[in-house]
Motif scaffolding. Sequence first.
Motif, PDB file in Angstrom:
ATOM      1  N   LEU A  22     -10.752  -4.701   3.632  1.00 41.48           N
ATOM      2  CA  LEU A  22      -9.802  -5.476   4.421  1.00 41.48           C
ATOM      3  C   LEU A  22      -9.340  -6.716   3.666  1.00 41.48           C
ATOM      4  O   LEU A  22      -8.136  -6.990   3.571  1.00 41.48           O
ATOM      5  N   PHE A  23     -10.260  -7.470   3.081  1.00 40.11           N
ATOM      6  CA  PHE A  23      -9.882  -8.717   2.417  1.00 40.11           C
ATOM      7  C   PHE A  23      -9.086  -8.454   1.143  1.00 40.11           C
ATOM      8  O   PHE A  23      -8.166  -9.210   0.813  1.00 40.11           O
ATOM      9  N   ARG A  27      -5.052  -9.687   0.771  1.00 36.88           N
ATOM     10  CA  ARG A  27      -4.464 -10.429  -0.348  1.00 36.88           C
ATOM     11  C   ARG A  27      -3.252  -9.696  -0.911  1.00 36.88           C
ATOM     12  O   ARG A  27      -2.221 -10.310  -1.211  1.00 36.88           O
ATOM     13  N   LEU A  28      -3.359  -8.369  -1.039  1.00 37.78           N
ATOM     14  CA  LEU A  28      -2.219  -7.597  -1.512  1.00 37.78           C
ATOM     15  C   LEU A  28      -1.051  -7.661  -0.531  1.00 37.78           C
ATOM     16  O   LEU A  28       0.120  -7.704  -0.933  1.00 37.78           O
ATOM     17  N   PHE A  98      -2.878  -4.687   4.676  1.00 37.20           N
ATOM     18  CA  PHE A  98      -1.604  -4.589   3.973  1.00 37.20           C
ATOM     19  C   PHE A  98      -0.409  -4.782   4.891  1.00 37.20           C
ATOM     20  O   PHE A  98       0.658  -5.223   4.457  1.00 37.20           O
ATOM     21  N   THR A  99      -0.576  -4.489   6.182  1.00 34.65           N
ATOM     22  CA  THR A  99       0.545  -4.480   7.123  1.00 34.65           C
ATOM     23  C   THR A  99       0.736  -5.802   7.853  1.00 34.65           C
ATOM     24  O   THR A  99       1.878  -6.252   8.070  1.00 34.65           O
ATOM     25  N   VAL A 283      10.115 -10.290   2.701  1.00 34.29           N
ATOM     26  CA  VAL A 283       8.690 -10.484   2.951  1.00 34.29           C
ATOM     27  C   VAL A 283       7.911  -9.446   2.153  1.00 34.29           C
ATOM     28  O   VAL A 283       8.434  -8.386   1.807  1.00 34.29           O
ATOM     29  N   PRO A 284       6.652  -9.727   1.820  1.00 34.01           N
ATOM     30  CA  PRO A 284       5.835  -8.742   1.117  1.00 34.01           C
ATOM     31  C   PRO A 284       5.398  -7.618   2.049  1.00 34.01           C
ATOM     32  O   PRO A 284       5.635  -7.678   3.261  1.00 34.01           O
TER      33      PRO A 284
END
Length: 408
Positions: A22-23, A27-28, A98-99, A283-284
């Motif tokens: 998760l962490f 970050r990604l 990621f979402t 946005v990423p």
Amino acid sequence: MTTAPCGRAPERQRTATAWAVLFIFLRLGVTCFGGPIAHIGYFRNEFVVQRRWLDERAYADLVGLCQFLPGPVSSQVGFSIGLMRAGYFGGVAAWTGFTLPSAFALVLFAYSASALVGPIGLGLLHGLKLVAVAIVAQAVWGMARTLCPDRGRASIAVVAALIILFVTSPFAQIGAIAIGGIVGLWFCRALPTSDIGHVAVPVSRRVGAAALLAFVVLLFALPILGGHGAPGRFSLFDAFYRSGALVFGGGHVVLPLLHEAFVTPGLVSDDVFLAGYSAAQAVPGPLFTFAAYLGVIVKQSPHGVPGAFLALFGIFLPGILILIGVLPFWDSFRSRPAAQAIMRGVNATVVGLLGAALYTPVWTSAVKSSGDFGLVLVGFVLLTVWRAPPLFVVVLGAVGGIVLGQIT
């Protein structure tokens, strides 16, 4: 990669907890700009080069699988890596990390966009619509060069575009995809087959079959429930689910599907729809989080934050279900020339779908003057020739829209 027993992963893959996954993906999710192709590059650097969770061949095989299936490619790759590393909880952790960052940013934009009034606010929204034209044009250009390199597949793309432009039935897109697959079996079977490898995953065939059954049942049952007096949340969930289930070839293809589901029946205005789609480029994370924006602003209950959660769950669920469903059967299926030929036809079809969407609604609703065309042209050249970051083009387009609004 070595083959794991049915339903289990190799021991060396289960050395990370779901929390660790998760962490890493959180970050990604904050730093991965640039769309699914760029995301795949980020993932390779993180998990193949630095952490060595996968070797180069296994990662390439995994990406090939996700590109073959409907759904958001980068999210499916991320879910698969989490699944292979920490089981089903790891897959959910990877998707969540990621979402959520981009979904949160687009929910904030949805609430602030309603405050954009007056000449400056309207100019900014118009500039974002023009950026959407440039971004979709870039997607059509890039996908056409890759997926339609010969006369047969180019012809399939043109026919698909004509179907969408001239057939008003809500089933036109599904029909075009089906026709593309059938024609691909005829036109594309003589082409060389792709090299294949092996992907080992902790999913049994029983679980895979159950996931495929759930995918199909939801695809056909949700419209029936929505048409027989079920609460509005069922029809809303169906609109997102159906859009997520029919996306082949990249996140940009979701644009015509969501437009048909929300703008055509009047649930979202065209201007607000395209402004949000353009903001999603800034946005990423995955482009599919555009659904969270629509869930907030849709003129049907539930909307707001509950609508955003419903939208995210609905649009990502089919891609995850079909991924889990296909994983145990993938090696034997994708080696067949007929399967590869069908997917070549489907991929060519999605180029045509996106090309039709570039004309209407994207171009026809945004480009109204020579100044508008000039701003689109600048954005397109920056994206395709200068390889400028989408965030830069979005900011430039917003400023350009304000300037155009002041001088016209």
